[in-house]
Design a protein around this motif. Sequence first.
Motif, short mmCIF file in Angstrom:
data_model
loop_
_atom_site.label_atom_id
_atom_site.label_comp_id
_atom_site.label_asym_id
_atom_site.label_seq_id
_atom_site.Cartn_x
_atom_site.Cartn_y
_atom_site.Cartn_z
N GLN A 300 35.96 34.33 30.98
CA GLN A 300 37.01 35.09 31.65
C GLN A 300 37.02 34.64 33.10
O GLN A 300 35.97 34.64 33.76
N THR A 301 38.17 34.22 33.63
CA THR A 301 38.18 33.67 34.99
C THR A 301 38.80 34.64 36.00
O THR A 301 39.65 35.46 35.65
N PHE A 302 38.36 34.51 37.24
CA PHE A 302 38.83 35.32 38.36
C PHE A 302 39.09 34.39 39.54
O PHE A 302 38.38 33.38 39.69
N GLU A 306 38.06 37.44 44.15
CA GLU A 306 37.73 38.58 43.27
C GLU A 306 36.26 38.57 42.84
O GLU A 306 35.89 39.27 41.90
N ASN A 309 34.48 41.92 42.32
CA ASN A 309 34.90 42.64 41.11
C ASN A 309 34.26 42.03 39.86
O ASN A 309 33.83 42.74 38.95
N ALA A 310 34.23 40.70 39.83
CA ALA A 310 33.64 40.03 38.67
C ALA A 310 32.16 40.38 38.55
O ALA A 310 31.66 40.70 37.46
N ARG A 313 31.66 43.81 37.12
CA ARG A 313 31.81 43.86 35.66
C ARG A 313 30.51 43.48 34.97
O ARG A 313 30.10 44.10 33.98
N VAL A 319 30.93 42.80 29.74
CA VAL A 319 31.36 41.42 29.57
C VAL A 319 30.99 40.90 28.19
O VAL A 319 29.85 41.06 27.77
N LEU A 323 31.64 34.73 32.63
CA LEU A 323 32.62 34.90 33.70
C LEU A 323 32.60 33.68 34.60
O LEU A 323 31.57 33.02 34.73
N LEU A 325 34.59 31.87 38.41
CA LEU A 325 35.52 31.93 39.54
C LEU A 325 36.28 30.62 39.65
O LEU A 325 35.72 29.55 39.42
#
Length: 335
Positions: A300-302, A306, A309-310, A313, A319, A323, A325
């Motif tokens: 899951q990318t941000f 962010e 926030n990541a 999580r 999760v 994750l 960035l």
Amino acid sequence: MKAMVLERPKSPLVLKDVPIPEPGPGEILLEVLVCGICRTDLHVVDGELPNPKPNLIPGHEVIGIVRKRGPGATKFSIGERVGVPWLGKTCGQCKFCSSGRENLCDQPEFTGYTRDGGYAEWIKADERFCFPIPSLYTDEEAAPLLCAGLIGFRSYKHAEKSDRIGFYGFGAAAHILIQIANYQKKAIYAFSKPGDIESQNFSLSLGAVWSGDSTTLPPVPLDVAIIFAPVGSLVPQALRAIEKGGTVVCAGIYMSDIPSFPYKILWEERKIVSVANLSRKDGEEFFKIASQLKIQTQVQTFPLSEANNALQRLREGKVQGALALIPNSMQCNSN
Ligand SMILES: [Zn+2]
Ligand SMILES: [Zn+2]
């Protein structure tokens, strides 16, 4: 360049403009494409690991493109896609480095801990510790291989000769290693927090033969149990789940205290070992497998900004998979 900076442990990262680093001798400058988020980043940010570099840029699952080479750097060409892992540099001279155990080096440098990492638009790295990334992976897919995959693989090597393996905690590392285990026809028993049905279903969907609460025993005794969760009370639970002669592997850099337990659950040559860092040899072996077997990573990318926030999580355990960035969200949109 834009970077997320840890001004003080136990405080949120701050988005800042900092100078693009200049590669020194043997170093390369990379434009960061993706940087995976690892649980170790949380331990650094939350102050559970001592003495991070002041004004640290975290991140040690870095996928980037070589844009500049420092004096004498020849391993990679300009434009090549490269991964920067946790082990950033070793002394090459201590008794550990000179006996094939550079993961235990007396004077190591770690990416995103004692050297700046990849929560930024650019990173410099010692080229000897970087790996070429197999072309069958996209940038996002490759990021979690750099630590969840690689250091996970070092833990998994304790299970090389085992048929029945337990995973305690089914996150980024486990979701990669179960695919190698399936490929090698080994049975995985997946344990998660009591009541965490989502993780249990996730592990079954990836081919676990059994999944259940970490407080329960598996249907058969295990040869090896690998603990990915940073929870010391899992050690006696895992000891109860393994066969005589079996091994409990503590895979994380940080773990809460291990409660006392009766000697009889260690008796009969059961072992508890920890795994620290990685060696370049681990990386070579791991990427060899990862180029024969396409490991499916769920990422899951941000955007870079962010990052807090990541991390939150991950802190909350919300999760499935991994994750990452993306420093340049323009690239994110064009992908
Ligand atoms: Zn050394
Ligand atoms: Zn890591």
